[in-house]
Each structure stands twice: as C-alpha cells, then as structure tokens.
Design a protein around this motif. Structure first.
Motif, PDB file in Angstrom:
ATOM      1  N   UNK A 309       0.833  -1.196   0.000  1.00  0.00           N
ATOM      2  CA  UNK A 309       0.000   0.000   0.000  1.00  0.00           C
ATOM      3  C   UNK A 309       0.869   1.249   0.000  1.00  0.00           C
ATOM      4  N   UNK A 310       0.285   2.341  -0.510  1.00  0.00           N
ATOM      5  CA  UNK A 310       1.035   3.580  -0.659  1.00  0.00           C
ATOM      6  C   UNK A 310       0.185   4.749  -0.183  1.00  0.00           C
ATOM      7  N   UNK A 311       0.818   5.663   0.478  1.00  0.00           N
ATOM      8  CA  UNK A 311       0.140   6.909   0.813  1.00  0.00           C
ATOM      9  C   UNK A 311       0.921   7.709   1.819  1.00  0.00           C
ATOM     10  N   UNK A 312       0.969   9.026   1.639  1.00  0.00           N
ATOM     11  CA  UNK A 312       1.589   9.880   2.643  1.00  0.00           C
ATOM     12  C   UNK A 312       0.595  10.200   3.769  1.00  0.00           C
ATOM     13  N   UNK A 313       1.107  10.550   4.937  1.00  0.00           N
ATOM     14  CA  UNK A 313       0.257  10.944   6.059  1.00  0.00           C
ATOM     15  C   UNK A 313      -0.731  12.026   5.638  1.00  0.00           C
ATOM     16  N   UNK A 314      -0.297  12.911   4.722  1.00  0.00           N
ATOM     17  CA  UNK A 314      -1.134  14.043   4.285  1.00  0.00           C
ATOM     18  C   UNK A 314      -2.340  13.596   3.477  1.00  0.00           C
ATOM     19  N   UNK A 315      -2.396  12.306   3.071  1.00  0.00           N
ATOM     20  CA  UNK A 315      -3.544  11.795   2.321  1.00  0.00           C
ATOM     21  C   UNK A 315      -4.325  10.783   3.146  1.00  0.00           C
ATOM     22  N   UNK A 316      -4.244  10.851   4.477  1.00  0.00           N
ATOM     23  CA  UNK A 316      -4.911   9.947   5.410  1.00  0.00           C
ATOM     24  C   UNK A 316      -4.509   8.482   5.161  1.00  0.00           C
ATOM     25  N   UNK A 317      -3.395   8.136   5.753  1.00  0.00           N
ATOM     26  CA  UNK A 317      -2.827   6.780   5.785  1.00  0.00           C
ATOM     27  C   UNK A 317      -2.434   6.264   4.393  1.00  0.00           C
ATOM     28  N   UNK A 318      -3.406   5.829   3.564  1.00  0.00           N
ATOM     29  CA  UNK A 318      -3.027   5.334   2.243  1.00  0.00           C
ATOM     30  C   UNK A 318      -4.094   5.679   1.217  1.00  0.00           C
ATOM     31  N   UNK A 319      -3.743   5.689  -0.027  1.00  0.00           N
ATOM     32  CA  UNK A 319      -4.730   5.943  -1.072  1.00  0.00           C
ATOM     33  C   UNK A 319      -4.493   5.095  -2.312  1.00  0.00           C
ATOM     34  N   UNK A 320      -3.493   4.192  -2.299  1.00  0.00           N
ATOM     35  CA  UNK A 320      -3.301   3.283  -3.427  1.00  0.00           C
ATOM     36  C   UNK A 320      -2.910   1.922  -2.873  1.00  0.00           C
ATOM     37  N   UNK A 321      -3.233   0.903  -3.663  1.00  0.00           N
ATOM     38  CA  UNK A 321      -2.798  -0.423  -3.209  1.00  0.00           C
ATOM     39  C   UNK A 321      -2.588  -1.360  -4.387  1.00  0.00           C
ATOM     40  N   UNK A 322      -1.684  -2.313  -4.182  1.00  0.00           N
ATOM     41  CA  UNK A 322      -1.347  -3.303  -5.200  1.00  0.00           C
ATOM     42  C   UNK A 322      -1.251  -4.665  -4.529  1.00  0.00           C
ATOM     43  N   UNK A 323      -2.073  -5.609  -4.972  1.00  0.00           N
ATOM     44  CA  UNK A 323      -1.968  -6.959  -4.429  1.00  0.00           C
ATOM     45  C   UNK A 323      -0.779  -7.677  -5.074  1.00  0.00           C
TER      46      UNK A 323
END
Lengths: 532, 83
Positions: A309-323
C-alpha cells in the motif's frame, strides 16, 4: 444527522461485543466491555471544562495510549500522539504549538514529565496507574491516575462534524522541526469506508500492531479493528526484532508493517515457507516493497494475500494499493512491487515541475486530490501553501514522490523529488537533520547522507561536516534536540566537502565515496561502520 | 560453567548502556521494554548472540523477550551454550 465521531465504531462494539477481547499486550488483556468503561470515564474526565479540542497522547504500544486515543475521540476532541523518542527540548517546543486541553501518559510517557515538560503541558493530565506521580508545577494543574478519575462518564460519543479535527500526526519537516499533519474526521471516515471493503475484518480477526501511535499505520489498524469488533495484539519494540513467535503463538490473522521487517527475518533465515498458516492478510507500507521480499512473505503465509500500500500521512494513511500476484506487477528495473491503483474516491495525477499533468508513461511528481487530503500543517501556513495547491479548480497535495502511470493505469513509485528519505520506515527530511548538525558542529558546511541502501531502503544516516569539534561532542549535542533515529550513526569530520556546480555540498559525490569505500574494504554485506 | 560467556554478554550489554549514559542496571530490570536500550542496541545483542554464542536466530519460535533483562539473557546464553 450523521455523526463523524471517530470513536463511534468502538462505542458500538463495546456494546455489541462486551465480552470479546479488544486489546492484548505482553502483560494485559482487555475486553471491549472493560475498555468501554475506561474510555467513557476518561472521556468524562477530559470534558469537565467542556468538549476538549486536542488531547495529547504521551504513550505508545500501551493500554493507556489506546484508551487515550479513543477517549479523546469519544469526547469530540482530536488526538495528538507525542513521540516518546523526542528529546525534552523538542517535546517542550511542540507542546507549545499543540494547544492541548489534556494529556494522557503511560508509564514510559510519565517518566518524561520533567518540570520543563510539565510547564508546557496542559492543566489536565492523566497517568498510568503504575506510574509514579510527578509534582505539579502550578496550582491549576492536576495529575491523576486512571483509577482516581471521579468524573461522570460520558454516555455516548459527542456529535462531531466532518470538518472537525480527528488527529494530528507529526512527520519530519525541512526547517528543523517536524510538521503536524492535521486530518479531519471526514477524511478518516472516507478512509475507513474505502479500506473496509478490501480488509473485510470480522470479530474473529486478530491484528498485529507493529507501529507506534505516532505512525499513521496505527490509524488503519485501530479504527478498522474496533468497528469490526476484532482484537488488536501489540508487539513490544523488542518483539518486533523477531516477530515469528508472536505471530505463531497468537495465531495472528492480519499483519501490517514496514517491509524492513521482512528483510530482517530473511537475513537471519527465520522467514521459512509455511511458518505463518494463520495469516490471511499481510499489508506492507512505508517503503518500497522488493518483489523478492513479497515472494518470501507470501511463501511463509500460504493461506493469505499480500498487499503493498502507498500513501503519505497528508492523504490519510493510504490511497493506493497493489496486491501481490503471480506473476507480480513489478516496477520495471527496480525489483519492487508497483504501488497499484488509487482508491475510488481519490484522484492521482503525475505532474511536471510546473504542475502540469504529464501523460502516461512519463515520470513526474505524484499528486493527490480528494476527500482524504489533510487540512494542512499545524501552525505552518507557508508550508501548507507550498504542498497543498489549488490547480485547475481542485485542491491537490504534492507528495514529493516521483512516479508514473503505466498503460494499464497502474502507478509506480520511483523515489523522491527532494531529500526526504525513509530509514527503517521513519520518514526523515535530510534538511531537518542537517539543520541540527549545522548547529551542533557550529559550521555551515554539512551534509547528511542516507546510507547504506539495501533493497532500495536506507538503513541509516551518515553525517559529514567541517568542524573543530569532535564527532562525539557533535553527536551528544544532536541527541539533545533530535530523537536517536534521526541522529547519524556516524559523524565524519573533513577539512572540506565536495561541492557541485552551484557550490552546494554534493550529496551524490559523498554517497559515491561511501559506496566505493565499502566495496574496497568489505566483501560481506555493507555496514555503516565497515567503510572508511 | 559459562562464566566467561556470561561475562562477555554482560559486557556487551553494559557497553551498550554506557554509550547511552547508563552505568548501573539491576539484573532483573527490563532493558528494552523500559526504553533503556533501543532497537539499534537490540540488533547488537542479537548479533553477539549469533556470532559469539552460536544462537540460532532462524528458529521461528525464538523468544526474543529472553534478552530483556541481564538475568534472563545470561540464563538463556547458559542454556544454549555447550558446557
């Protein structure tokens, strides 16, 4: 009307699943019912002068940390974790910024309540029952143990609006002080709605918590766990070093950590195929996930899936994911897993240096837009304006991460556009460390290099400077103002540092020197102290 | 038996504590869970266990909480080292 109180999910579970286990660490098991009683009492105590705005959490990986977070939310306030690794002077400075109405401390946190810290702390302080009570520094201040609370418990979560502040989490800044990222209750609600669907937690799930509450991966674990009525199992920082036994003995079903942990287990040979049959979902975040590491983890968890999973703290934890799939969706030439596709409610763009949208296949800065964007940085309007921009009628956060979107719509992470690094999952701005090195070494000529880099992840920091002081003096001075993980493991004093064409210290040349020295002296794995 | 081994694992821990400005610690006082020592120091202790005392860290059921106090660490080393 809808209530965006962040503790609503917990409240429902405390009623519906009173007898079920909520929290477990090495010394303590707490049911939803028991935690509900504690949270309502604590919420009542911090609300004696009205709804609190912000509640500091001087605690981590402890019952008191979680009780404090849930009680702050229950009472309608925002919670603000304070890093126990911060030195005294930094805690004092940041307490001045936080404007807290209450402070909750566990045993380790209470040991940091020196007279200077107490002078900067709010009047209302609650400490762990096992902690020794420090002397108050003014008549208006009160310090009570959890079991001494006499206030009327709050009966239900306070009404909270989407725009209200939910939490402030600090990340490394470039100015010498960390930046407080302010996340609203509405952003968190959006995050939970998006994450609920693919995590699908049930009351039978057992989640391992590997992070400190100063890291927003704990936001994911805690709030998804409590709304599902699942149980949260806290690894001590020591158990993090060899987590195999913990996962096996507790039959953990959901794991989330930084990928560094996989690297550690692979290095000592403990990550063997099939050792984690209980895990059904493993989530990695915070650093690039090497494909080889994901493969080894997947082999160890034959009944589970692995998500990057990917995301900066500024975007609330995560906003992308790859299985993780077979074959894996890999980022070409880097040996790491892609960061995948965005959450439905979030928009991602790849921008050039003038913030114009780049076409597919071209590398640029990853920018985020949507309901999970932070309110901004606490007390730092200029830094907020610099990173949060209105572009073409929408608000965007510029991540500083380099990336691209491929022809399948999958995103790939390609490093940083600036000097931010991740060292074992800790986000560090090299400029922040350099600002402190400059002061400690009493010189303008400094550089901090993230080195060595193993599997795309920095393992430590090396400081360079021209100074009359000794390396140990400089290190001691830096430890006064920075947490240990931000102080370079080694300070090298030179007569001069290489400069680039603009006359700036050339970090790249220093990095090359470290690499070359390591190659000529060592045949084994590079270690920070093996070079020179 | 093992007095030499124990002396040196103790010395390893005391030197790590010394680097952090701590000169005395009780045998049963927690080293890591108390925050006296951090994960960097834990790595050093594990490295010493592996290289100097032949402890097999690849055992997936290795209980790392053994290293949290001097007393349990010495007991652990003694039980793992051939007499």
């Amino acid at each position: 009307m809808a209530n965006d109180n962040i503790a609503s999910g917990f409240f429902r579970s405390s009623v519906a699943y009173g007898d079920r286990l909520f929290y477990s660490d090495a010394s303590r098991n707490v049911s939803y019912g028991e935690m509900g009683v504690t949270v309502r009492r604590l919420a009542g105590h911090v609300s004696q002068k009205g709804r609190p705005r912000r509640v500091g959490i001087l605690a981590t990986r402890s019952f008191e940390a979680y009780a404090g977070i849930l009680a702050a939310g229950f009472a309608g306030g925002a919670y603000v974790p304070i890093n126990l690794k911060w030195p005294e002077s930094r805690i004092v400075t940041l307490l001045g910024l936080m404007e807290l109405d209450a402070l909750i401390a566990d045993v380790n946190g209470t040991s940091l309540l020196t007279p200077d810290v107490l002078a900067a702390a709010p009047d209302c302080i609650v400490i762990a029952d096992a902690a020794k009570r420090p002397e108050v520094v003014r008549n208006s201040q009160s310090i009570v143990h959890f079991n001494e609370i006499e206030a009327e418990p709050l009966s239900q979560p306070m009404q909270v609006e989407a725009d209200d502040l939910a939490y402030i989490i600090f990340t490394s800044g470039t100015t010498g002080l960390p930046k407080g990222v302010m996340i609203s209750a509405g952003s968190l609600a959006n995050y939970l709605a998006e994450s609920r669907s693919w995590t699908a937690l049930t009351p039978d799930d057992r989640l391992a918590e590997t992070c400190d509450v100063t890291f927003d991966l704990t936001v994911h674990n805690l709030f998804l766990c409590v709304e599902a009525g699942a149980s949260l199992h806290i690894l001590s920082s020591l158990e993090m070093m060899a987590p195999g036994r913990f996962v096996r003995a507790r039959e953990i079903t959901v794991w989330m950590s930084v990928p560094t942990l996989i690297a550690m287990m692979r290095r000592n040979g403990s990550l063997k195929p099939g050792i984690f049959p209980s895990l059904r979902l493993s989530i990695f975040c915070g650093e690039p996930l090497p494909v080889a590491a994901a493969e080894a983890w997947a082999a160890a968890t034959p009944n589970g899936v692995v998500e990057n999973i990917y995301g900066p703290t500024e975007g609330t934890v995560i906003c992308m994911r790859q299985r993780f799939t077979s074959p894996p969706v890999e980022t070409k030439g880097r040996g790491i897993l892609a960061i995948g596709k965005p959450y439905d409610s979030m928009e991602i763009a790849i921008l050039d240096s003038e913030q114009q949208v780049l076409p597919e296949g071209q590398a640029g800065e990853i920018a985020l837009s949507g309901p999970q964007l932070a309110i901004g940085y606490l007390g730092a309007p200029e830094q907020t304006a610099d990173r949060f921009r209105n572009l073409r009628g929408k608000r965007w956060y510029l991540t500083g991460d380099l990336g691209l979107r491929d022809e399948t719509g999958t995103y790939h992470h390609l490093g940083r556009t600036d000097n931010q690094v991740k060292v074992k999952g800790n986000r560090i701005e090299l400029e922040e460390v350099e600002a402190h090195l400059r002061k400690a070494a009493d010189t303008d000529v400094v550089a901090v290099i993230a080195w060595p880099v193993v599997d795309g992840s920095a393992q430590g920091l090396i400081g360079f400077c021209c100074s009359d002081k000794s390396d140990s003096e400089i290190e001691a001075a830096m430890l006064q103002s920075l947490p240990r993980y931000m102080v370079p493991s080694e300070i090298r004093i030179r007569n001069s540092l290489p400069v680039n064409i603009n006359g700036k210290v050339d970090r790249r040349a220093l990095f090359q020197q470290l690499e070359e020295a390591a190659q000529t002296t060592a045949t084994g794995p590079a270690r920070p102290d093996a070079a020179e | 038996m093992n007095t030499k081994s124990n002396a040196s694992i103790r010395a390893t821990v005391m030197s790590l504590l010394g680097e952090r400005g701590v000169t005395q610690v009780a045998d049963i006082e927690p080293l890591f869970s108390s925050g006296l020592l951090d994960s960097v120091a834990a790595t050093e202790v594990l490295l010493a266990l592996e290289t100097d005392f032949g402890v097999d860290l690849s055992d997936e059921d290795f209980d790392i909480t053994h290293i949290d106090t001097l007393a349990s660490l010495e007991h652990f080393v003694a039980s793992r080292t051939p007499a």
